[in-house]
Design a protein around this motif. Structure first.
Motif, short mmCIF file in Angstrom:
data_model
loop_
_atom_site.label_atom_id
_atom_site.label_comp_id
_atom_site.label_asym_id
_atom_site.label_seq_id
_atom_site.Cartn_x
_atom_site.Cartn_y
_atom_site.Cartn_z
N GLN A 34 3.12 7.82 -13.50
CA GLN A 34 4.51 7.67 -13.05
C GLN A 34 4.60 7.48 -11.53
OE1 GLN A 34 7.39 10.39 -14.98
NE2 GLN A 34 5.61 11.20 -16.13
N ILE A 35 3.77 8.24 -10.78
CA ILE A 35 3.78 8.13 -9.31
C ILE A 35 3.31 6.74 -8.89
CG2 ILE A 35 2.76 9.01 -7.17
CD1 ILE A 35 2.57 11.75 -8.62
N LYS A 36 2.20 6.27 -9.51
CA LYS A 36 1.63 4.98 -9.15
C LYS A 36 2.62 3.85 -9.41
CE LYS A 36 -2.53 2.18 -9.64
NZ LYS A 36 -1.78 0.91 -9.65
N SER A 37 3.43 4.02 -10.50
CA SER A 37 4.42 2.99 -10.80
C SER A 37 5.41 2.83 -9.64
CB SER A 37 5.18 3.37 -12.08
OG SER A 37 6.21 2.46 -12.32
N THR A 67 9.65 15.46 -7.78
CA THR A 67 9.54 16.58 -8.73
C THR A 67 8.20 16.54 -9.46
OG1 THR A 67 11.93 16.56 -9.00
CG2 THR A 67 10.65 17.72 -10.68
N ILE A 68 7.77 15.35 -9.85
CA ILE A 68 6.48 15.23 -10.53
C ILE A 68 5.36 15.70 -9.61
CG2 ILE A 68 4.81 13.58 -11.46
CD1 ILE A 68 7.24 11.91 -12.42
N CYS A 69 5.38 15.23 -8.37
CA CYS A 69 4.34 15.65 -7.40
C CYS A 69 4.39 17.15 -7.19
CB CYS A 69 4.55 14.94 -6.07
SG CYS A 69 4.19 13.20 -6.09
N TYR A 70 5.62 17.67 -7.08
CA TYR A 70 5.78 19.11 -6.84
C TYR A 70 5.17 19.89 -7.98
CZ TYR A 70 8.18 23.56 -7.10
OH TYR A 70 8.44 24.89 -7.24
N ARG A 132 4.62 9.97 2.36
CA ARG A 132 4.75 11.36 2.82
C ARG A 132 5.93 12.05 2.15
NH1 ARG A 132 6.05 11.46 8.24
NH2 ARG A 132 5.98 9.21 8.51
N LYS A 133 7.02 11.26 1.91
CA LYS A 133 8.17 11.85 1.23
C LYS A 133 7.83 12.21 -0.22
CE LYS A 133 12.32 10.22 2.13
NZ LYS A 133 13.46 9.29 2.35
N PHE A 134 7.06 11.31 -0.88
CA PHE A 134 6.65 11.61 -2.26
C PHE A 134 5.76 12.84 -2.31
CE2 PHE A 134 6.94 6.80 -3.37
CZ PHE A 134 8.31 6.91 -3.53
N PHE A 135 4.81 12.91 -1.40
CA PHE A 135 3.78 13.97 -1.45
C PHE A 135 4.04 15.07 -0.41
CE2 PHE A 135 1.72 10.10 -2.98
CZ PHE A 135 1.14 10.53 -4.16
N ILE A 136 5.31 15.30 -0.07
CA ILE A 136 5.61 16.21 1.03
C ILE A 136 5.13 17.62 0.76
CG2 ILE A 136 7.91 16.84 0.17
CD1 ILE A 136 8.85 16.68 3.10
N TYR A 137 5.09 17.99 -0.53
CA TYR A 137 4.64 19.34 -0.84
C TYR A 137 3.17 19.53 -0.45
CZ TYR A 137 4.41 23.81 -3.19
OH TYR A 137 4.28 25.13 -3.43
N LEU A 138 2.40 18.46 -0.53
CA LEU A 138 1.00 18.55 -0.09
C LEU A 138 0.92 18.91 1.39
CD1 LEU A 138 -0.64 15.44 -1.82
CD2 LEU A 138 -1.07 17.85 -2.35
N ASP A 139 1.75 18.27 2.22
CA ASP A 139 1.74 18.54 3.67
C ASP A 139 2.13 19.97 3.97
OD1 ASP A 139 0.73 16.52 5.19
OD2 ASP A 139 2.62 15.46 5.50
N ARG A 140 3.11 20.47 3.15
CA ARG A 140 3.64 21.80 3.45
C ARG A 140 2.69 22.93 3.13
NH1 ARG A 140 9.83 21.26 1.09
NH2 ARG A 140 10.66 19.94 2.78
#
Length: 778
Positions: A34-37, A67-70, A132-140
């Protein structure tokens, strides 16, 4: 546990149906699909020309991916996919850059490469932002807890390694080609260049990538470009044209930095251009055949000279060569002034013609100084090198040997003409300006003590003969000299002014005593009359108006004492004043200096005249009152009791000058001891009041006294230095003495003689082992 618990609390506040969905576990392949799409959609938008690049995803679309990334990052191990998502983020960007961006850039050249690079960097920034917005939880959480590069840093590192480093050489070369085109007056896209150079700043902290990969290459190219230009301009252009082009080039480079180059490069860039265009070719330019610095100075090319100074003032050691040539130019002009005077003096036939050349010479020096000072002030901004050049140039020719009369005497005499009545006709403002100019010229004299001696003698004559045009101007001139040379230099001059001021009180007291106690001054039993009814501060003795100036010996010049047989009524006048002075003072002795006295003699010829004469002339004229016959020279000498040489000057002024009050036989322009004289009964003049000038009995200065004063000054300096140092080598002592003597420049041989004299007088002694070493004897 903490973050997961927080997020579970967040979702617990939502509707029940949503909570059930959030509780489902997301497998990596399912979530990543879903993310790659969404990422593929992002890449397609960025890659498609004309696509709108703002608001690429709606809030709902964005929240679904977020939400999916989170969830994938907050599931408990082994279903926590943070590490895998971080790697996928990196791999996705790498694949995008390697497969799509790099091939396109490698196909482009020149300006097209720059445009493509700017486009791809802008797209990369957009992609990086959304990733970065998609994967922001990774940065945090994941990035911080594992101390690994942030998503932005990872993305930037990929771009730098895969794209920037790959096309860096061609990219830099394309930028410099555009800059060189602009230097050749072609129109380029400055905004594009600004964006390109900004990319270097994004590639690393503190502009390190910019400095390592662009600035050095840019500066080297600038050096090569202008080196070729400089050679062409030198071969083709005159010095002024070259300077105009060099100034334009510097302006263009500064403007270039302001428009699109990093500001930190400005100083280095300007330095390179100044070095290539100016420093390396300075001597060639200044000595350029046909049109060089000497030509500009001779033709008074003010604008070109100002430009030359502006350009070279920032070049290391750029001004000394210009100052040296300026000094030579001023020297040559000064030498011309001196040569013209020498030629005119040789051509002059009479003493009067030669005297007329003196003020012309000083005026020429003043005019040259005004012009040179204006050059230094306006074109060279009073820079210290040029002030020194002006000073050294004037010192070289102002102190040249002019023969019988030195520059010090000529300048002093020029001041005398300005300050005395009947001299130069100037307004008060013009007088001040001229005196200020004369003082500036005075500062270049090496014989300031000689100027002081001459000026003091002339000041004394102006004050005593009542020929000073203005007391305020006299004080102003002394103040100017004092500010340049100190109080010691002008102490005697100030003492002379003070003497006259104090003398006014004495004159008032004399007149008051004549009014209140005339018997003490002149007893009536002696058969003479005394009255205080004279004009100003004068009294009347036997019908003669009489006044006295009392001078302090130490302040005034030393005058020649003349023994003079005064007529009886003059003797009575001196006796009256002597009685007054003895009554007012104690332990003071009056010594009459008749050569400085003046008188007004009433002469009865076919009409009456008032003759303004010296006391010596008055006594000589009165000697002819008793007879109408011829008197021999010796008879006149016997009557007035003066030295024959003095009598010659007196009689010359009365019989050979413009106003011939006496007849002389034989008629000639000189006085001999065989001549005889009588009153000229046929004397006539259109003026009623006539001034009869007489040659001074004293020289303008006493050369012997000047030498004595110099010897004393040298000895005082030697003793002062040795008292402080106790022990010194000969060459060190001589050098120190020369550095301390500011009012004249002694010959080292004279200093050596004064040292020997002090050894003889036991102020110093030679070292027993080294004869060149002196020791001070306390």
């Amino acid at each position: 546990a903490g973050p997961a618990g927080n997020q579970q609390g967040f979702f617990a506040s939502r509707p029940a149906g949503r909570c059930a969905m959030d509780a489902q576990v997301i497998q990596f392949d399912e979530g990543w699909s879903q993310i790659k799409s969404a990422i593929d959609q992002l890449i397609e938008i960025l890659w498609t020309p004309g696509k709108k690049r703002t608001a690429l995803f709606t809030p709902t679309q964005y929240m679904e991916i977020y939400t999916i990334c989170y969830k994938m990052c907050t599931q408990r191990s082994p279903l926590n996919w943070s590490q895998q998502l971080y790697q996928k983020h990196s791999d996705t960007i790498e694949q995008y850059l390697r497969d799509k961006v790099v091939p396109v850039l490698k196909e482009k050249r020149d300006e097209f490469l720059l445009k493509e690079m700017v486009l791809r960097w802008r797209n990369h920034e957009i992609m990086d932002k959304w990733m970065r917005k998609f994967f922001i939880y990774l940065d945090r959480y994941f990035v911080k807890h594992n101390s690994i590069p942030t998503l932005h840093e990872a993305s930037l590192n990929k771009f730098r390694a895969l794209v920037f480093d790959e096309v860096r050489t061609e990219f830099v070369s394309a930028i410099i080609d555009q800059i060189n085109k602009e230097r050749e007056q072609e129109v380029v896209d400055r905004d594009l260049l600004k964006r390109c150079i900004a990319i270097f700043g994004h590639m690393g902290p503190a502009l390190c990538v910019y400095k390592e990969n662009f600035e050095g290459v840019f500066l080297d190219n600038t050096r090569e470009f202008y080196a070729a230009k400089a050679q062409d301009w030198i071969n083709q252009d005159t010095l002024p044209a070259y300077l105009i082009k060099a100034e334009a080039a510097l302006h263009a480079e500064r403007e270039r930095v302001d428009n699109y180059i990093e500001a930190n490069t400005k100083s280095s860039l300007v330095k390179v251009v100044e070095d290539v265009l100016l420093a390396q070719h300075e001597r060639t330019l200044l000595d350029k055949e046909g049109c060089n610095l000497r030509t500009l100075l001779q033709d008074d090319k003010k604008e070109d000279l100002s430009r030359l100074f502006r350009l070279f003032q920032n070049v290391d050691n750029g001004l000394p060569p210009i100052a040296a040539i300026t000094r030579e130019h001023i020297c040559s002009l000064g030498e011309e002034v001196v040569a013209r005077r020498e030629s005119a003096m040789a051509a002059a036939k009479t003493h009067k013609e030669k005297e007329a050349l003196d003020p012309q010479f000083v005026q020429s020096l003043l005019d040259l100084h005004d012009k040179s000072e204006q050059l230094v002030s306006e074109q060279f901004q009073n820079q210290s090198y040029f002030q020194r050049a002006l000073k050294e140039a004037f010192e070289s020719f102002v102190n040249k040997d002019l023969g019988k009369t030195s520059s010090a005497e000529l300048i002093s005499t020029f001041c005398d003409r300005i300050l005395k009545t009947g001299g130069a006709k100037l307004s008060e403002g013009d007088t001040e300006q001229y005196l200020e100019k004369c003082v500036r010229l005075f500062t270049y004299l090496s014989e300031k003590d000689l100027f002081s001696e001459v000026y003091r003698n002339q000041l004394a004559k102006r004050l005593l003969m009542g020929r000073s045009a203005s007391d305020d101007t006299e004080r102003s001139m002394i103040a100017k000299l004092k500010s340049r040379c100190g109080a010691q230099f002008t102490s005697k001059m100030e003492g002379m002014i003070k003497d006259l001021f104090t003398g006014n009180d004495l004159k008032k007291a004399f007149k008051e005593m004549a009014r209140t106690d005339p018997e003490q001054l002149l007893p009536s039993s002696e058969g003479h009359t005394l009255s205080d009814a004279g004009p100003s501060d004068m009294i009347i003795v036997d019908g003669i108006e009489f006044g006295v100036e009392v001078l302090t010996t130490g302040h005034w010049p030393t005058y020649k004492q003349v023994d003079l047989a005064l007529p009886e009524h003059m003797v009575i006048c001196t006796e009256v004043y002597k009685r007054f002075y003895e009554a007012k003072t104690q332990h003071r002795c009056l010594k009459w200096v008749h050569s400085l006295g003046s008188a007004v003699v009433k002469a009865n010829f076919k009409r009456n005249y008032d003759l303004q004469v010296t006391t010596l002339q008055a006594v000589a004229l009165l000697a002819f009152n008793a007879t109408n016959d011829w008197l021999t020279f010796d008879a006149v000498v016997a009557k007035i009791n003066v030295d024959p040489e003095v009598a010659k000057r007196i009689l010359h002024s009365l019989s050979c000058a413009k106003h011939k009050l006496l007849l002389k036989e034989p008629m000639s322009k000189s006085i001999n001891r065989t001549d005889k004289f009588k009153v000229n009964d046929n004397f006539q003049s259109p003026m009623r009041r006539i001034r009869i000038p007489m040659a001074s009995l004293d020289e303008s200065h006493n050369a012997k006294r000047v030498e004595e004063d110099r010897s004393n000054a040298i000895e005082a300096a030697i003793v002062r230095i040795m008292k402080a140092r106790k022990r010194m080598a000969h060459h060190q002592l001589v050098a120190e003495v020369l550095s301390q003597l500011h009012f004249f420049r002694p010959d080292p041989r004279v200093v050596k003689r004064r040292i020997e004299h002090l050894i003889d007088r036991e102020y110093l002694e030679r070292d027993a082992e080294q004869s060149s070493i002196y020791k001070y004897l306390a």
